[in-house]
Motif scaffolding. Structure first.
Motif, PDB file in Angstrom:
ATOM      1  N   PHE A 111       0.672  -1.286   0.309  1.00  0.00           N
ATOM      2  CA  PHE A 111      -0.097  -0.102   0.038  1.00  0.00           C
ATOM      3  C   PHE A 111       0.901   1.430   0.004  1.00  0.00           C
ATOM      4  O   PHE A 111       0.445   2.469  -0.406  1.00  0.00           O
ATOM      5  CB  PHE A 111      -1.032   0.007   1.326  1.00  0.00           C
ATOM      6  N   LYS A 112       2.406   1.195   0.494  1.00  0.00           N
ATOM      7  CA  LYS A 112       3.131   2.215   0.335  1.00  0.00           C
ATOM      8  C   LYS A 112       3.086   2.840  -0.883  1.00  0.00           C
ATOM      9  O   LYS A 112       3.235   3.998  -1.112  1.00  0.00           O
ATOM     10  CB  LYS A 112       4.451   1.948   0.875  1.00  0.00           C
ATOM     11  N   ASP A 143       8.787  -2.148   3.094  1.00  0.00           N
ATOM     12  CA  ASP A 143       7.983  -1.728   2.059  1.00  0.00           C
ATOM     13  C   ASP A 143       8.148  -0.364   1.776  1.00  0.00           C
ATOM     14  O   ASP A 143       8.026   0.150   0.443  1.00  0.00           O
ATOM     15  CB  ASP A 143       6.491  -2.047   2.360  1.00  0.00           C
ATOM     16  N   GLY A 255       1.844  -0.760  11.950  1.00  0.00           N
ATOM     17  CA  GLY A 255       3.249  -0.492  12.398  1.00  0.00           C
ATOM     18  C   GLY A 255       3.476   1.058  12.906  1.00  0.00           C
ATOM     19  O   GLY A 255       3.546   1.391  14.290  1.00  0.00           O
ATOM     20  N   ASN A 256       3.720   1.765  12.150  1.00  0.00           N
ATOM     21  CA  ASN A 256       4.108   3.236  12.337  1.00  0.00           C
ATOM     22  C   ASN A 256       2.870   4.072  12.657  1.00  0.00           C
ATOM     23  O   ASN A 256       3.071   5.141  12.868  1.00  0.00           O
ATOM     24  CB  ASN A 256       4.929   3.684  11.292  1.00  0.00           C
ATOM     25  N   PHE A 257       1.540   3.866  12.595  1.00  0.00           N
ATOM     26  CA  PHE A 257       0.371   4.298  12.832  1.00  0.00           C
ATOM     27  C   PHE A 257       0.135   5.303  11.717  1.00  0.00           C
ATOM     28  O   PHE A 257      -0.949   6.038  12.000  1.00  0.00           O
ATOM     29  CB  PHE A 257       0.463   4.861  14.095  1.00  0.00           C
ATOM     30  N   GLY A 258       0.655   5.251  10.473  1.00  0.00           N
ATOM     31  CA  GLY A 258       0.344   6.176   9.439  1.00  0.00           C
ATOM     32  C   GLY A 258      -0.770   5.779   8.738  1.00  0.00           C
ATOM     33  O   GLY A 258      -1.655   6.845   8.462  1.00  0.00           O
ATOM     34  N   ASP A 259      -0.958   4.489   8.351  1.00  0.00           N
ATOM     35  CA  ASP A 259      -2.466   4.118   7.693  1.00  0.00           C
ATOM     36  C   ASP A 259      -3.432   4.409   8.440  1.00  0.00           C
ATOM     37  O   ASP A 259      -4.607   5.038   7.838  1.00  0.00           O
ATOM     38  CB  ASP A 259      -2.062   2.520   7.168  1.00  0.00           C
ATOM     39  N   SER A 307       7.044  -5.795   8.385  1.00  0.00           N
ATOM     40  CA  SER A 307       6.591  -4.375   7.966  1.00  0.00           C
ATOM     41  C   SER A 307       5.969  -3.761   9.341  1.00  0.00           C
ATOM     42  O   SER A 307       5.467  -2.620   9.421  1.00  0.00           O
ATOM     43  CB  SER A 307       5.859  -4.129   6.747  1.00  0.00           C
ATOM     44  N   THR A 409      -2.665  -4.838   2.897  1.00  0.00           N
ATOM     45  CA  THR A 409      -1.469  -4.018   3.012  1.00  0.00           C
ATOM     46  C   THR A 409      -0.376  -4.349   1.941  1.00  0.00           C
ATOM     47  O   THR A 409       0.390  -3.653   1.277  1.00  0.00           O
ATOM     48  CB  THR A 409      -0.871  -3.774   4.119  1.00  0.00           C
TER      49      THR A 409
HETATM   50  C1  LIG Z   1       3.930  -0.471   6.443  1.00  0.00           C
HETATM   51  C2  LIG Z   1       3.251  -1.642   6.256  1.00  0.00           C
HETATM   52  C3  LIG Z   1       2.324  -1.810   7.416  1.00  0.00           C
HETATM   53  C4  LIG Z   1       2.228  -0.710   8.549  1.00  0.00           C
HETATM   54  O1  LIG Z   1       1.667   0.218   8.103  1.00  0.00           O
HETATM   55  P1  LIG Z   1       1.866   1.612   9.148  1.00  0.00           P
HETATM   56  O2  LIG Z   1       1.471   2.882   8.195  1.00  0.00           O
HETATM   57  O3  LIG Z   1       3.209   1.935   9.429  1.00  0.00           O
HETATM   58  O4  LIG Z   1       0.870   1.468  10.087  1.00  0.00           O
HETATM   59  C5  LIG Z   1       1.461  -2.804   7.151  1.00  0.00           C
HETATM   60  N1  LIG Z   1       1.723  -3.861   6.174  1.00  0.00           N
HETATM   61  C6  LIG Z   1       2.528  -3.557   5.549  1.00  0.00           C
HETATM   62  C7  LIG Z   1       2.317  -4.848   4.270  1.00  0.00           C
HETATM   63  C8  LIG Z   1       3.310  -2.446   5.320  1.00  0.00           C
HETATM   64  O5  LIG Z   1       4.217  -2.401   4.271  1.00  0.00           O
END
Ligand SMILES: *Cc1c(COP(=O)(O)O)cnc(C)c1O
Length: 463
Positions: A111-112, A143, A255-259, A307, A409
């Motif tokens: 999704f990045k 990612d 993970g980083n709480f961005g999404d 990730s 993701t």
């Molecule tokens: C980066 C990532 C996450 C976590 O997203 P955040 O925005 O950091 O919470 C989850 N799944 C995948 C596959 C990712 O690449």
């Protein structure tokens, strides 16, 4: 639209400045001064719109006069033209009231790409206008780095340096970072974990002499433009299921709480979102913080969803800023405590605010594997381990008439070993990148040492 820092001490910036700056000079993160809202009619008007048209409508209020409408539409069109699916973010159904939003059809299969492809185009448009050069430095658990390299490779005014934890990313992730042959791409394998990489990037941003000398720019999820790009698919998917006439909920592998923070912004903008569920793997600091109020780091345990192997979730600071009524001093104090003592306690009032918006859950390694297996057997859908964490946590939520959308993701082909072990299925790469395993790799191993990393960047970047 103006942008302020979560720690209240950095200059107020425009969209373009905030995008180019990344981390604020007081160590905080930029957020919009106010959140624009869409009326019900405006949301209803998005029904049937293309992803690109939705993106324009949602992001336009945030960019101010940085670009004309025509320029911004062209930027959006270029950002998403390389996606391998006409819908960009298609949905499939997993169960009667459970949907999977496939966010992995971009060029690096995670999704990045939604944010990074857009940022690449925004940077290029902005830098070609100003004639400036920047050095992009990013930390990745896998990612982000591949998405950033894919978005910036070959661009003329940019060098891109990506720090990833040596030996802790999947082979596909590593190859996506080490095989691009353009001179402006630099993959650095750091002897450390993701939090080390992220800390070194923050150190570089706080080392103002270095920062100014190389024209440092950041594309980690601390960059507001990335969060903004991700707000779009919350609207796009909710409208497809009947919003604003019908509420929806989301579960987000985090993970980083961005999404998930992007989902929160969508809600603040007026999208009728019932629940936003934070799904973590065994590295569950966010789940613990949201249940007990104690945000306490205790080291990262590598998992099959790498990730999300994170303890210090940068974007959580943005959520705290709102939960503390936008009190930058209070946020700065919490972050100082985190640095000094490895944790902090969220105040009762702020915790209550957070719990009104966010639910949470955690999936163990066994549960993740079992979910990949059961999902394949019951629906035929092959999940990547991150998406499986989301599906598992979504399934544990109390039954509700509100549809649940779980964010997928990454594409399973990014994590073929775990997928094969879990459900016996091969997860082949899409044909457009099938030769990834044959391309030559180019990577520099480096110690987890700030001055060594800075010296390398000085030496390698184009002058
Ligand atoms: C980066 C990532 C996450 C976590 O997203 P955040 O925005 O950091 O919470 C989850 N799944 C995948 C596959 C990712 O690449």
């Amino acid at each position: 639209m103006r942008y302020v820092s979560t720690r209240g001490e950095a200059p107020v910036l425009s969209f373009e400045e905030a995008m180019m700056t990344g981390l604020a000079r007081d160590g905080g993160l930029y957020v919009p001064e106010t959140i624009p809202t869409l009326s019900k009619d405006e949301i209803a008007a998005l029904a049937g719109a293309s992803y690109e048209d939705t993106a324009f409508a949602i992001m336009k209020p945030y960019i101010g006069d940085a670009f004309t409408d025509e320029e911004f539409k062209a930027i959006i069109a270029r950002a998403y033209e390389g996606f391998g699916h006409a819908a960009r973010a298609p949905m499939v159904q997993l169960a009667p009231n459970h949907f999977l939003l496939e966010l992995f059809h971009g060029p690096t299969l995670a999704f990045k790409d939604f944010a990074m492809q857009l940022i690449g185009q925004l940077f290029q448009a902005s830098l070609s206008r100003s004639g400036k050069r920047v050095t992009i430095v990013g930390a990745t658990s896998g990612d982000t780095g591949s998405a950033a390299i894919e978005a910036f490779r070959g661009l003329s005014n940019v060098d891109v340096f990506i720090l990833f934890p040596h030996g802790r990313v999947s082979e596909v992730q590593r190859r996506q970072m080490t095989t691009p042959s353009e001179d402006n791409v630099h993959a650095l394998a750091v002897h450390g974990d993701f939090d080390d990489c992220q800390a070194r990037v923050k150190d570089m941003f706080n080392h103002f002499e270095f920062r100014d000398a190389v024209g440092l720019a950041g594309v980690n999820s601390i960059n507001w433009a990335r969060v903004l790009a991700q707000v779009v698919y919350y609207f796009y998917s909710a409208v497809a299921l009947g919003a604003p006439g019908r509420e929806v909920s989301f579960t987000v592998p985090t993970g980083n709480f961005g999404d998930i923070f992007a989902g929160y912004i969508a809600k603040r903008m007026g999208l009728p979102v019932d629940k936003l569920v934070v799904a973590t793997n065994q590295n569950d600091i966010l789940h613990r913080a949201l249940t007990s109020g104690g945000y306490v780091t205790d080291g990262v345990t590598p998992s099959i969803s790498p990730s999300m192997d994170i303890q210090v979730s940068s974007n959580f600071e943005r959520a705290l800023f709102d939960a503390y009524d936008r009190d930058g001093k209070a946020v700065a104090q919490l972050m100082d405590e985190l640095k000094a003592k490895g944790g902090f306690q969220i105040s009762q009032g702020a915790l209550q605010v957070l719990q009104e918006t966010f639910a949470s859950g955690r999936a163990s390694e066994e549960e993740t594997m079992a979910t990949i297996k059961s999902s394949f057997e019951v629906t035929g859908e092959v999940l990547c381990p991150h998406s499986a964490v989301g599906v598992k946590v979504a399934e544990e939520q109390p039954a509700s008439a509100t549809p649940m959308i779980t964010l997928a993701t990454a594409h399973p082909a990014k994590f073929p070993a775990a997928v094969k072990e879990a459900c016996g299925q091969d997860a082949p790469l899409p044909a457009r990148m099938a030769d990834l395993y044959d391309r030559d790799e180019r990577v520099t191993e480096i110690a987890n040492d700030l001055s060594a990393i800075e010296a390398l960047i000085h030496e390698r970047r184009a002058h």
